[in-house]
Design an enzyme around this catalytic site. Structure first.
Site, short mmCIF file in Angstrom:
data_model
loop_
_atom_site.label_atom_id
_atom_site.label_comp_id
_atom_site.label_asym_id
_atom_site.label_seq_id
_atom_site.Cartn_x
_atom_site.Cartn_y
_atom_site.Cartn_z
N ARG A 14 0.85 -1.18 0.00
CA ARG A 14 0.00 0.00 0.00
C ARG A 14 0.89 1.24 0.00
NH1 ARG A 14 -3.53 -1.03 5.20
NH2 ARG A 14 -4.44 0.99 4.67
N LYS A 85 -2.71 -7.87 11.22
CA LYS A 85 -4.06 -7.53 11.69
C LYS A 85 -4.97 -7.11 10.54
CE LYS A 85 -3.10 -2.66 12.86
NZ LYS A 85 -4.03 -2.10 11.86
N ASP A 86 -4.40 -6.74 9.38
CA ASP A 86 -5.21 -6.33 8.24
C ASP A 86 -5.51 -7.48 7.28
OD1 ASP A 86 -5.34 -3.67 9.06
OD2 ASP A 86 -3.49 -3.14 8.01
N ARG A 135 -13.81 -3.19 17.69
CA ARG A 135 -13.12 -3.74 18.86
C ARG A 135 -12.90 -2.67 19.91
NH1 ARG A 135 -7.91 -3.32 20.35
NH2 ARG A 135 -7.49 -2.22 18.40
N ARG A 136 -12.40 -1.51 19.49
CA ARG A 136 -12.14 -0.42 20.43
C ARG A 136 -13.44 0.15 20.98
NH1 ARG A 136 -7.73 1.87 16.26
NH2 ARG A 136 -5.83 0.97 17.16
N ARG A 153 -11.80 7.05 9.85
CA ARG A 153 -10.96 6.12 9.11
C ARG A 153 -9.84 6.87 8.42
NH1 ARG A 153 -12.84 3.19 5.04
NH2 ARG A 153 -10.76 2.31 5.13
N GLY A 154 -9.02 6.14 7.69
CA GLY A 154 -7.86 6.73 7.05
C GLY A 154 -6.60 6.27 7.74
N ARG A 159 -5.53 10.54 10.18
CA ARG A 159 -6.32 10.67 11.41
C ARG A 159 -5.73 11.75 12.33
NH1 ARG A 159 -8.15 4.47 13.07
NH2 ARG A 159 -8.00 3.63 10.96
N CYS A 246 -16.31 -8.56 9.81
CA CYS A 246 -15.64 -7.29 10.07
C CYS A 246 -16.36 -6.42 11.09
CB CYS A 246 -15.44 -6.52 8.77
SG CYS A 246 -16.99 -6.16 7.91
#
Length: 313
Positions: A14, A85-86, A135-136, A153-154, A159, A246
């Site tokens: 990415r 994690k992604d 999750r958070r 997001r981002g 962020r 998700c």
């Protein structure tokens, strides 16, 4: 027979600053392992990077890996670097690819970023926490219900820009990610795992290769860390057995001790934090995948399937 090290390795990634920082780590470790090796970066922008809405609308975390996988399989690159994690764990890696190495693990914890350096406990009621992580959000609902989560997001840099623009009062971000982009000084509090259980694969970078590319696999396998492999294998099997989606607030982390023992703690939440399921086991003689399965089964016995299936996605 020792395979010759390729003269040039093309790394697809990415194109965000975070992702490129992760690639830089791999490049540095490869250079230290193989003198004279050259690497090139093949940047791609994924659908997850372009999309600003909920990830569920794009099919979840796979939105961050689909284009990377395609470039690797098409032969446009020799390896890919991922945050574990992604990478979705509820389904196998794309056919024809394998994880060739898991790098030494970084910090698994979450971090609070507040412009004035306040901690979670010091934030006044109604403070806006920028995060889109289910999750958070679920765990904050358990421990700090007086705070308000606002969708954000981002990549981490973006962020932080949104925080500076006043779109939130504070952010929750991965401590390891902030370290990778040189923003450790922005952290006002590191949250203990007892307060904010990490996502599966937190702090681990994985190198993905085509499974028929023996030369590249041999070249990068020396970067692998045994503890990271054991911990990640247990965690991803745990998530695979649970078959979360998700929108499922699922958390967990494994820990390899110096004496060889391996433990795994897994947690499943309802989105509002009113239901919390918890399991923690030690491997003993179990292999990592069996440990992951055992912890998942323990949560399924507590009703995890019903909790997960009740969440729209």
């Amino acid at each position: 027979m020792t395979l010759p090290v390729p003269a040039v390795l093309r790394i697809v990634s990415r194109s965000s600053p975070m992702a490129l920082a992760q690639v830089a780590r791999v490049q540095a470790e490869l250079a230290a392992l193989h003198q004279g090796i050259h690497t090139e970066v093949v940047p791609v922008t994924t659908s997850g990077d372009r999309w600003t809405g909920a990830l569920s609308a794009l099919g979840g975390k796979g939105a961050f890996t689909k284009e990377v996988d395609a470039a690797l399989l098409a032969g446009e690159a020799d390896l890919a670097v991922h945050c574990v994690k992604d990478v979705p764990a509820d389904r196998p890696l794309p056919a024809g690819t394998v994880f060739a190495a898991f790098l030494r693990r970084d910090d698994v914890r979450d971090a609070l970023v507040h412009p004035a350096g306040l901690t979670l406990d010091q934030l006044p009621p109604g403070s806006r926490i920028g995060t889109s992580s289910v999750r958070r959000i679920a765990q904050l609902a358990v421990t700090h219900p007086q705070l308000v989560c606002v969708p954000m997001r981002g990549n981490a840099n973006r962020r932080l820009e949104k925080l500076a623009a006043g779109e939130a009062d504070a952010l929750l971000l991965a401590a390891s990610g902030l370290a990778r982009i040189g923003a450790e000084h922005r952290i006002s509090e590191i949250l203990p795992v007892e307060l904010m259980c990490p996502p599966i694969g937190a702090g681990v970078l994985a190198i993905q290769c085509r499974e028929d590319d023996a030369a590249t696999i041999a070249a990068v396998s020396g970067l692998g860390d045994e503890d990271a492999w054991r911990e990640t294998t247990a965690e991803r099997m745990f998530l695979h057995v649970l078959q979360g989606h998700c929108n499922s607030p699922i958390a967990g982390f494994a820990r390899a001790e110096r004496d060889g023992r391996l433990s795994l703690r897994g947690r499943v939440f309802s989105p509002d934090g009113k239901t919390v399921l918890d399991a923690h086991e030690w491997a003993g003689p179990l292999d990592p995948a069996t440990l992951g399965t055992s912890v998942a089964v323990a949560l399924l016995r507590q009703g995890a399937r019903e909790v997960i299936d009740a969440i729209p996605h």
